[in-house]
Motif scaffolding. Structure first.
Motif, PDB file in Angstrom:
ATOM      1  N   TRP A 162     -29.623   2.841  -7.670  1.00 42.31           N
ATOM      2  CA  TRP A 162     -28.448   2.017  -7.988  1.00 42.31           C
ATOM      3  C   TRP A 162     -27.421   2.823  -8.792  1.00 42.31           C
ATOM      4  CZ3 TRP A 162     -27.609  -1.211 -12.734  1.00 42.31           C
ATOM      5  CH2 TRP A 162     -26.591  -2.158 -12.556  1.00 42.31           C
ATOM      6  N   GLN A 163     -27.896   3.617  -9.737  1.00 36.87           N
ATOM      7  CA  GLN A 163     -26.994   4.450 -10.531  1.00 36.87           C
ATOM      8  C   GLN A 163     -26.334   5.529  -9.671  1.00 36.87           C
ATOM      9  OE1 GLN A 163     -26.212   4.056 -13.836  1.00 36.87           O
ATOM     10  NE2 GLN A 163     -27.511   2.254 -13.975  1.00 36.87           N
ATOM     11  N   LEU A 165     -25.628   5.448  -6.628  1.00 37.22           N
ATOM     12  CA  LEU A 165     -24.658   4.830  -5.721  1.00 37.22           C
ATOM     13  C   LEU A 165     -23.462   4.223  -6.460  1.00 37.22           C
ATOM     14  CD1 LEU A 165     -27.088   3.113  -3.191  1.00 37.22           C
ATOM     15  CD2 LEU A 165     -25.560   5.037  -2.720  1.00 37.22           C
ATOM     16  N   GLY A 166     -23.428   4.356  -7.795  1.00 36.32           N
ATOM     17  CA  GLY A 166     -22.294   3.831  -8.544  1.00 36.32           C
ATOM     18  C   GLY A 166     -22.423   2.372  -8.920  1.00 36.32           C
ATOM     19  N   ARG A 167     -23.659   1.876  -9.044  1.00 40.62           N
ATOM     20  CA  ARG A 167     -23.941   0.503  -9.483  1.00 40.62           C
ATOM     21  C   ARG A 167     -23.266  -0.539  -8.581  1.00 40.62           C
ATOM     22  NH1 ARG A 167     -25.197   0.224 -15.346  1.00 40.62           N
ATOM     23  NH2 ARG A 167     -23.945  -1.661 -15.412  1.00 40.62           N
ATOM     24  N   PRO A 168     -23.544  -0.507  -7.266  1.00 43.63           N
ATOM     25  CA  PRO A 168     -22.933  -1.485  -6.363  1.00 43.63           C
ATOM     26  C   PRO A 168     -23.518  -2.881  -6.571  1.00 43.63           C
ATOM     27  CG  PRO A 168     -24.587  -0.224  -5.185  1.00 43.63           C
ATOM     28  CD  PRO A 168     -24.467   0.400  -6.548  1.00 43.63           C
ATOM     29  N   THR A 219     -22.891   7.704  -1.238  1.00 44.61           N
ATOM     30  CA  THR A 219     -21.996   7.874  -2.390  1.00 44.61           C
ATOM     31  C   THR A 219     -20.574   8.122  -1.888  1.00 44.61           C
ATOM     32  OG1 THR A 219     -22.240  10.279  -2.510  1.00 44.61           O
ATOM     33  CG2 THR A 219     -23.898   8.962  -3.657  1.00 44.61           C
ATOM     34  N   PRO A 220     -19.579   7.946  -2.769  1.00 44.16           N
ATOM     35  CA  PRO A 220     -18.190   8.230  -2.364  1.00 44.16           C
ATOM     36  C   PRO A 220     -17.996   9.650  -1.834  1.00 44.16           C
ATOM     37  CG  PRO A 220     -18.238   7.045  -4.458  1.00 44.16           C
ATOM     38  CD  PRO A 220     -19.655   7.391  -4.122  1.00 44.16           C
ATOM     39  N   GLU A 221     -18.869  10.570  -2.289  1.00 43.76           N
ATOM     40  CA  GLU A 221     -18.771  11.966  -1.826  1.00 43.76           C
ATOM     41  C   GLU A 221     -19.455  12.174  -0.478  1.00 43.76           C
ATOM     42  OE1 GLU A 221     -18.291  11.238  -5.881  1.00 43.76           O
ATOM     43  OE2 GLU A 221     -20.257  11.165  -4.895  1.00 43.76           O
TER      44      GLU A 221
END
Length: 484
Positions: A162-163, A165-168, A219-221
């Motif tokens: 979760w972390q 992935l940016g806490r979605p 991830t955004p990257e």
């Protein structure tokens, strides 16, 4: 297909391996201890701020370790419970480890549902002190305000995914991790929210259980994150075990697990019914006494280490001149003898020599683990080959006795972080499925672990006679205690 990474966040450290996605060859690796202060002599802490795991992860991934990586899998310590509030903040530090604080809570839960059989029917086995469901009960009884604020329940690998992935909004887990909670059934593949409410006093949000080859997200990257899993399941996947294989782990205590196509329910409490990282099942039987019996014998005999104890044992012969050690030094779980002590039988003048006691210690430890194997065999689990893990697996006295006592081929893999390798293999699987190059039901075929292979050979009959000698003493001393 490129390169993938596997991350293993164990109780003490983070290790990351970067692997070739096609072959599984390890290309590079990183390591960092968790920045957790442990007072000397106190053992591991029971509470840990999960931010420590992120700090360790960042340090282990330093120096461009993940450059070019296209997918990552996460393995993490079992049974670590992270209670979150409605905003996603941690209500309190993660409850980790065996957590002896929760032993009373485990007994409370067994009674609250109507006994061990009711739990076995619900989720495969009765609650144990380490499990998240029991920690929820402890939280409700001892920290009611924190329990009231708890809105979301995650385990260590869920939280790390979760972390990353940016806490979605979407939170995920896998079958392997879910099967250790005490509120998910491996047999039905579904949560039991009523058991969460029984333990915590109210409902809480639970992560979505996704398939073994599914991705948790990207991830955004553009880095794909696979489902992740618990450390035990990741290690089994990294070793490449399948149907017919069992894993015997030699720590202070011991464990035996095997791959099986069906979930097992067990009201005796000897089997913990877990799911694996491939869609199969992973029943586990533990013993409280393995290498601790060797260390105790070494101290009694005044030898400095286990290598010296092994050398001494090799001067004896199979059967240790009639000496039999029942190694129940801390009580025992398999068989269920929580308040017993160890037994040394067969003392005669000719058997009272240090080398025979040393041999009896090794044989007693391995026969205790053979009992655990028999629990699984008695439930229809096929065992044709055994992977032997732990530093003690390298000892000559273990390697000399294990194949004939277990009665099957024994494989001793070279030491490696198989949990991190298993997490990387899961990442390669999810990456392949996302690209349409791998079947979602068939994991990538990676090269097996480098290993020694030991056969029972001509020693089989002798080993089985030694095993029978152990069984006879066990039955005389604790009649009817062991019913596999």
């Amino acid at each position: 297909m490129g390169i993938v990474a596997g991350l293993d966040s164990s109780p003490d450290f983070t290790r990351i391996v970067v692997c070739d996605a096609d072959s599984g060859a390890v290309l590079r690796q990183g390591y960092a201890p968790h920045p957790v202060d442990v007072p000397e002599g106190s053992g591991r802490p029971s509470d840990v701020d999960p931010q420590a795991w992120l700090l360790s992860l960042g340090e282990a991934a330093g120096g461009g370790l993940l450059e070019g990586v296209q997918a990552i899998g996460v393995s993490a310590q079992a049974n670590a419970l992270i209670p979150l509030d409605a905003q996603g903040g941690t209500v309190r530090p993660a409850l980790v480890g065996g957590d002896k604080r929760a032993q009373v809570a485990a007994a409370d839960l067994v009674d609250a549902l109507g006994g061990r059989e009711a739990w076995a029917q619900a989720v495969g086995s009765a609650p144990q002190a380490a499990q998240p469901v029991t920690k929820l009960r402890w939280l409700a009884k001892n920290e009611p305000e924190n329990a009231r604020r708890t809105a979301v329940l995650l385990q260590a690998h869920d939280w790390l995914v979760w972390q990353l992935l940016g806490r979605p909004l979407r939170r995920t887990t896998d079958r392997g991790g879910a099967s250790g909670t005490g509120y998910w059934s491996a047999a039905t593949g579904a949560y039991r929210p009523d058991l969460v409410e029984l333990a915590l006093g109210h409902q809480a949000m639970l992560p979505e259980v996704i398939g073994p080859s599914d991705a948790a997200g990207t991830t955004p990257e553009g880095l794909l994150i696979s489902a992740g899993t618990g450390e035990t399941m990741a290690a089994a996947f990294g070793l490449g075990i399948g149907l017919g294989d069992a894993v015997v782990s030699l720590g202070a205590s011991g464990s035996v697990m095997a791959v099986h196509p069906e979930a097992l329910t067990d009201q005796s409490g000897m089997i913990t019914s877990l799911a694996d990282a491939t869609g199969m099942h992973l029943p586990v039987v533990t013993t409280l006494n393995a290498v601790r019996a060797l260390r105790g014998t070494a101290e009694l005999l005044g030898v400095p280490d286990l290598e010296s104890l092994s050398d001494l044992a090799m001067k004896s012969t199979p059967g240790a001149h009639g000496l039999v050690l029942l190694p129940y030094l801390e009580g025992e779980r398999t068989p269920h003898l929580p308040h017993t002590a160890g037994t040394l039988a067969g003392l005669r003048r000719e058997s009272m020599r240090p080398e025979h006691l040393a041999r009896a210690a090794f044989e007693g430890m391995l026969c205790g683990l053979a009992d655990a194997l028999d629990v699984l065999r008695g439930r229809g689990v096929e065992v044709r080959r055994i992977f032997l893990l732990g530093a003690a697996a390298e000892l000559p006295a273990v390697q000399a006795a294990a194949p004939s006592l277990f009665g099957v081929q024994v494989v001793v893999p070279q030491p490696a972080d198989y949990a991190a390798i298993g997490a990387a293999r899961q990442a390669a699987w999810a990456l392949g499925v996302s690209r349409g190059t791998l079947d979602p039901r068939t994991p990538p075929a990676w090269q097996g672990a480098a290993a020694q292979v030991l056969e029972p050979g001509e020693e089989l009959a002798v080993g089985q006679a030694v095993r029978q000698q152990f069984v006879s003493v066990r039955e005389q001393t604790h009649p009817g205690a062991f019913r596999p």
